[in-house]
Design an enzyme around this catalytic site. Sequence first.
Site, PDB file in Angstrom:
ATOM      1  CG  ASP A 156      -2.000   1.082   1.158  1.00  0.00           C
ATOM      2  OD1 ASP A 156      -2.246   1.623   0.063  1.00  0.00           O
ATOM      3  OD2 ASP A 156      -2.605   1.376   2.209  1.00  0.00           O
ATOM      4  CG  ASN A 161       0.328   4.325   4.068  1.00  0.00           C
ATOM      5  OD1 ASN A 161      -0.254   4.902   4.984  1.00  0.00           O
ATOM      6  ND2 ASN A 161      -0.265   3.455   3.271  1.00  0.00           N
ATOM      7  CG  ASP A 176      -1.597   1.734   6.310  1.00  0.00           C
ATOM      8  OD1 ASP A 176      -2.106   0.751   6.867  1.00  0.00           O
ATOM      9  OD2 ASP A 176      -2.261   2.573   5.676  1.00  0.00           O
TER      10      ASP A 176
HETATM   11  N1  LIG Z   1       3.864   5.654  14.001  1.00  0.00           N
HETATM   12  C1  LIG Z   1       3.369   6.713  13.367  1.00  0.00           C
HETATM   13  N2  LIG Z   1       4.109   7.832  13.255  1.00  0.00           N
HETATM   14  C2  LIG Z   1       3.621   8.939  12.638  1.00  0.00           C
HETATM   15  N3  LIG Z   1       2.399   9.005  12.060  1.00  0.00           N
HETATM   16  C3  LIG Z   1       1.612   7.918  12.129  1.00  0.00           C
HETATM   17  C4  LIG Z   1       2.050   6.706  12.778  1.00  0.00           C
HETATM   18  N4  LIG Z   1       1.056   5.807  12.696  1.00  0.00           N
HETATM   19  C5  LIG Z   1       0.044   6.403  12.035  1.00  0.00           C
HETATM   20  N5  LIG Z   1       0.363   7.678  11.702  1.00  0.00           N
HETATM   21  C6  LIG Z   1      -0.502   8.662  11.023  1.00  0.00           C
HETATM   22  O1  LIG Z   1      -1.813   8.149  10.977  1.00  0.00           O
HETATM   23  C7  LIG Z   1      -2.233   7.957   9.627  1.00  0.00           C
HETATM   24  C8  LIG Z   1      -3.083   6.697   9.539  1.00  0.00           C
HETATM   25  O2  LIG Z   1      -2.329   5.542   9.971  1.00  0.00           O
HETATM   26  P1  LIG Z   1      -2.271   4.246   9.038  1.00  0.00           P
HETATM   27  O3  LIG Z   1      -1.741   4.612   7.706  1.00  0.00           O
HETATM   28  O4  LIG Z   1      -1.564   3.174   9.798  1.00  0.00           O
HETATM   29  O5  LIG Z   1      -3.803   3.862   9.008  1.00  0.00           O
HETATM   30  P2  LIG Z   1      -4.926   3.882   7.837  1.00  0.00           P
HETATM   31  O6  LIG Z   1      -4.330   4.326   6.538  1.00  0.00           O
HETATM   32  O7  LIG Z   1      -6.107   4.588   8.387  1.00  0.00           O
HETATM   33  O8  LIG Z   1      -5.196   2.388   7.874  1.00  0.00           O
HETATM   34  P3  LIG Z   1      -5.938   1.393   6.913  1.00  0.00           P
HETATM   35  O9  LIG Z   1      -5.453   1.761   5.516  1.00  0.00           O
HETATM   36  O10 LIG Z   1      -5.423   0.084   7.410  1.00  0.00           O
HETATM   37  O11 LIG Z   1      -7.385   1.637   7.150  1.00  0.00           O
HETATM   38  C9  LIG Z   1      -0.951   7.898   8.814  1.00  0.00           C
HETATM   39  O12 LIG Z   1      -1.140   8.270   7.462  1.00  0.00           O
HETATM   40  C10 LIG Z   1      -0.075   8.898   9.583  1.00  0.00           C
HETATM   41  O13 LIG Z   1      -0.413  10.227   9.223  1.00  0.00           O
HETATM   42 MG   LIG Z   2      -2.372   4.672   5.740  1.00  0.00          MG
END
Ligand SMILES: Nc1ncnc2c1ncn2[C@@H]1O[C@H](COP(=O)(O)OP(=O)(O)OP(=O)(O)O)[C@@H](O)[C@H]1O
Ligand SMILES: [Mg+2]
Length: 231
Positions: A156, A161, A176
């Site tokens: 992804d 990400n 992610d």
């Molecule tokens: N460890 C981290 N450090 C900095 N920013 C983070 C971190 N984890 C998450 N984020 C922020 O949160 C956002 C969403 O997290 P993540 O990409 O894991 O989930 P998602 O895209 O909502 O998940 P999914 O696609 O599984 O539904 C990221 O794009 C980033 O901005």
């Molecule tokens: Mg994400």
Amino acid sequence: MGDVEHVTTGQSGATVTRAAGTYRKESATDDLLGEAARLTWLRRQGIPAAEVLECGPGLLVTAEVPGRPADDDWPPAARDGVVDALAELTRALHALPVADCPFDRRLAVTVPAALAADVDLDDLDEVHRGWSREQLTAELLATRPAGEDLVVCHGDLTTQNVLIDPETLTVTGVLDAGRLGVADRWLDLAVATREVTDLGGEDAAARYLRGCGVEPDPAKQTFYRLLDEFF
Ligand SMILES: Nc1ncnc2c1ncn2[C@@H]1O[C@H](COP(=O)(O)OP(=O)(O)OP(=O)(O)O)[C@@H](O)[C@H]1O
Ligand SMILES: [Mg+2]
């Protein structure tokens, strides 16, 4: 109550909150244990994946990665640097030995998963807008590439990400990774070139592919963007 910031509710229904230097991802449907295993594996390979602090079936807590997301509103002078940083990350990831990767995202896995997935027809890319589920499926099956050029893929590889240090324009971390696994390199390149085009146009996408050391492959690019619609 401490400083808790709601970050996002992902497409898959994951809720992400930030507090005291950590990010807490919760989901009733995502396999967050699987994501934790992949982040940890990736970090051990020397790729700067977010550090897992705690995990459970519906919970993933990671240490905050510094920097700004690659899809931030970068000043024009920084854009080439961001594209080059994304290419460098992609190159390093795709250079990992496939035999050492315990996770599988080959077409033998992803096509059946796509056929079983719920597709949000209201959230299709412009090229597929208005398509029915049946049209998407028929096109996927009809255009499935015969061969796979296997590497370790993030699965992804969106600009959201990947985080970038705004001073040095180098990657600080990748997030992610729930769909990481061995797959054709275009699983990542199809998504990344789409996103890099949004960032800086076709020239930026061409620069990104040159940085990755890969020739354009329009058929695979189209197929893997279609495959991405299912997840
Ligand atoms: N460890 C981290 N450090 C900095 N920013 C983070 C971190 N984890 C998450 N984020 C922020 O949160 C956002 C969403 O997290 P993540 O990409 O894991 O989930 P998602 O895209 O909502 O998940 P999914 O696609 O599984 O539904 C990221 O794009 C980033 O901005
Ligand atoms: Mg994400």
